[in-house]
Design an enzyme around this catalytic site. Structure first.
Site, PDB file in Angstrom:
ATOM      1  N   GLU A  97       0.824  -1.205   0.000  1.00 21.01           N
ATOM      2  CA  GLU A  97       0.000   0.000   0.000  1.00 21.01           C
ATOM      3  C   GLU A  97       0.856   1.252   0.000  1.00 21.01           C
ATOM      4  O   GLU A  97       2.024   1.242   0.360  1.00 21.01           O
ATOM      5  CB  GLU A  97      -0.934   0.013   1.208  1.00 21.01           C
ATOM      6  CG  GLU A  97      -0.338  -0.441   2.528  1.00 21.01           C
ATOM      7  CD  GLU A  97       0.833   0.373   3.020  1.00 21.01           C
ATOM      8  OE1 GLU A  97       0.796   1.614   2.900  1.00 21.01           O
ATOM      9  OE2 GLU A  97       1.806  -0.227   3.521  1.00 21.01           O
ATOM     10  N   GLY A 127       6.350  -0.101   4.392  1.00 20.76           N
ATOM     11  CA  GLY A 127       5.117  -0.395   3.671  1.00 20.76           C
ATOM     12  C   GLY A 127       5.426  -0.794   2.242  1.00 20.76           C
ATOM     13  O   GLY A 127       6.482  -1.373   1.954  1.00 20.76           O
ATOM     14  N   GLU A 128       4.500  -0.511   1.340  1.00 17.74           N
ATOM     15  CA  GLU A 128       4.645  -0.796  -0.089  1.00 17.74           C
ATOM     16  C   GLU A 128       4.590  -2.294  -0.422  1.00 17.74           C
ATOM     17  O   GLU A 128       4.661  -2.665  -1.581  1.00 17.74           O
ATOM     18  CB  GLU A 128       5.964  -0.236  -0.663  1.00 17.74           C
ATOM     19  CG  GLU A 128       6.171   1.239  -0.486  1.00 17.74           C
ATOM     20  CD  GLU A 128       7.516   1.724  -1.014  1.00 17.74           C
ATOM     21  OE1 GLU A 128       8.268   0.914  -1.607  1.00 17.74           O
ATOM     22  OE2 GLU A 128       7.819   2.921  -0.832  1.00 17.74           O
ATOM     23  N   GLY A 129       4.539  -3.153   0.584  1.00 16.77           N
ATOM     24  CA  GLY A 129       4.698  -4.582   0.350  1.00 16.77           C
ATOM     25  C   GLY A 129       6.139  -5.021   0.423  1.00 16.77           C
ATOM     26  O   GLY A 129       6.463  -6.169   0.090  1.00 16.77           O
TER      27      GLY A 129
END
Length: 336
Positions: A163, A303-305
């Site tokens: 995300e 974050g971001e995966g």
């Protein structure tokens, strides 16, 4: 082929009847594991991961060949409360960076041999400030869930969802508090690096939101307290379960999305493992509530995966050993 849904009630009905892993593949994987050229249990948790993955893919000797990483982005009205160290404009700027290949997640996805997709969800239309009213209408939440549901490639054999959304640790903390109780301070962390005063104010925002919207299952709470990218992650994780695609969960925000699903059906996350334990304050407790032991603990909080994408390498290692090693008979080694 995935079934369709048009609203939260429709998705809730779909999630009441879930596919199970293939027991014959699990049994076959266990039989193969017992014959590999190593002492029993010598590869530790890698052996359990291989068996788990084999069951969901229906293959006692599987390979990981088509992983998919999806990054969802959304903006949050509650960000106006000063809960982040960065302005909301950064969300769109980072989406451009993802699409240009310049972010950490791009490098980790490429390293893992994963297809990477980026979905920006109405960035010019932030959710509402949940201290004043519901973050989303039920229709908007269902649309975000469906965006995630439809983003999963049915041909993928592993899924990571990440995300981007300035302020999104605040709805993640609110969802965790609403689902599991405790105090707002238990779930509220520094996110992008806010100072002590901002952290106190952020916890109060979380508390106020949950007092206003407490009650209901995870889908209802997603509408009231969540964000479009959080709902989209939940939709993608649910779709992967229907398609029997294993999932590696990322950090606090991803796990908050997953927790909303678990509240709808306690079995819904059986196809998921936790990629890592992040440095965000509430993540260890959230993993404990989900019953997930992280594969990595590296102090990540991007974050971001990113943490889950890095953990693809661990799962690939487990599968490579399980499916590629010789058996005692093949290698001409005495089994003792």
């Amino acid at each position: 082929m995935l079934p369709e849904f048009n609203d939260l009630a429709g998705l809730r009905r779909l999630l009441s009847d879930l596919p199970d892993p293939d027991q014959s593949a699990i049994d076959g994987a266990a039989e193969r594991n017992a014959q590999l050229t190593k002492p029993p249990g010598a590869l530790g948790r890698l052996e359990d991961l291989a068996s788990w993955y084999a069951g969901w893919r229906g293959d006692p000797r599987p390979r990981i060949e088509a992983p998919q990483v999806i990054v969802f982005a959304g903006n949050h009205g509650v960000a106006a409360r000063g809960v982040s160290a960065f302005p909301p404009a950064v969300t769109a700027q980072m989406v451009a960076n993802f699409r240009a290949g310049g972010a950490a997640i791009n490098q980790l996805a490429e390293l893992a041999g994963a297809r990477m997709d980026v979905h920006a969800l109405d960035l010019d239309r932030p959710t509402e400030d949940f201290t004043k009213g519901p973050a989303m209408s039920d229709a908007d939440c269902a649309a975000a869930l469906k965006a995630g549901w439809d983003a999963v490639d049915p041909k993928a054999d592993l899924l990571v969802v990440g995300e981007m959304g300035i302020g999104n640790t605040t709805p993640a903390a609110a969802l965790s508090l609403a689902l599991f109780g405790g105090a707002a301070e238990d779930w509220t962390g520094r996110g992008t690096g806010i100072d002590d005063a901002a952290l106190v104010a952020k916890a109060q925002v979380v508390s106020n939101g949950v007092k206003r919207h407490f009650g209901g299952d995870g889908l209802e709470l997603l509408s009231r307290l969540g964000g479009r990218e959080i709902a989209a992650m939940a939709g993608a994780i649910a779709a992967a379960r229907m398609l029997r695609i294993p999932v590696i969960l990322d950090g606090f925000i991803c796990c908050a999305a997953a927790a909303c699903l678990q509240s709808v059906n306690p079995r819904l996350l059986d196809h998921a493992v936790a990629g890592h334990q992040s440095a965000e304050g509430g993540h260890p407790a959230l993993l404990e509530r989900l019953g997930k032991q992280p594969l990595l603990t590296l102090g990540l909080r991007l974050g971001e995966g990113s943490g889950a994408a890095l953990a693809i390498q661990v799962l690939k290692g487990a599968i490579a050993c399980h499916s590629g090693m010789a058996t005692f008979a093949e290698a001409g080694v005495s089994a003792g």
